[in-house]
Enzyme design. Sequence first.
Site, short mmCIF file in Angstrom:
data_model
loop_
_atom_site.label_atom_id
_atom_site.label_comp_id
_atom_site.label_asym_id
_atom_site.label_seq_id
_atom_site.Cartn_x
_atom_site.Cartn_y
_atom_site.Cartn_z
N CYS A 176 -5.36 -6.32 0.99
CA CYS A 176 -4.19 -5.67 0.51
C CYS A 176 -3.54 -6.50 -0.73
O CYS A 176 -3.85 -7.72 -0.97
CB CYS A 176 -3.51 -5.21 1.41
N ASN B 150 -1.51 -9.69 1.54
CA ASN B 150 -1.80 -10.19 2.78
C ASN B 150 -0.76 -10.32 3.58
O ASN B 150 -0.84 -11.39 4.56
CB ASN B 150 -2.89 -11.43 2.24
N CYS C 32 1.18 -7.48 5.10
CA CYS C 32 1.56 -6.46 5.68
C CYS C 32 0.28 -5.72 6.23
O CYS C 32 -0.23 -5.83 7.51
CB CYS C 32 2.21 -5.39 5.04
N ARG C 33 -0.33 -5.04 5.48
CA ARG C 33 -1.46 -4.04 5.96
C ARG C 33 -2.74 -4.97 6.15
O ARG C 33 -3.12 -4.58 7.39
CB ARG C 33 -1.94 -3.04 4.94
N SER C 34 -3.21 -5.73 5.51
CA SER C 34 -4.34 -6.67 5.71
C SER C 34 -4.25 -7.50 6.97
O SER C 34 -5.04 -7.38 8.10
CB SER C 34 -5.16 -7.19 4.61
N ASP D 249 1.61 1.18 1.88
CA ASP D 249 2.01 -0.24 1.92
C ASP D 249 3.64 0.07 2.40
O ASP D 249 4.57 0.35 1.84
CB ASP D 249 2.21 -0.82 0.40
#
Length: 154
Positions: free
Chosen positions: A10, A13, A15-17, A125
């Site tokens: 993401c 690096n 939050c999402r990933s 996000d």
Amino acid sequence: MAKRGVLMVCLGNICRSPIAEAVFQHVIKERGLEDKWFVDSAATSSEHIGSDPDPRASACIKRHGIVYKHKTRRLTADDYRKFDFIFGMDKSNLSNIKRIAPADGKAEIGLLGDYHPKGKTIIHDPWYDSDDKGFEECYEKALASVNAFLDQHQ
């Protein structure tokens, strides 16, 4: 057979990933597939390199009983040779991943959400959100997508 690798990517690096990486680690452990798969996560930007994940992401992961530690890092040219799959979380991530891909990369590049069973391809996000709801949604989408991915690639 050698282990196959998945890299979750993401923007930062944080939050999402990391959530997607933690989910993947957890699911392969539950399925007894740790000898077949490895996973990591990275950023397309260098803004947060060396940081811990966002505290809201860490809290979400912990709420689901997942033990996870990670320091943010940036996507590298070697990642395209090391990993079999590189998954972005949204179209902007995907565009950046493809733009910097080296000619000799072997990784299949796509969206993690391409595997979502209900077609929820974009993982929003949640960093900009004022609450934890977006992190939970990210977790749920990652979990559904990871399970569907592993069902197709066993």
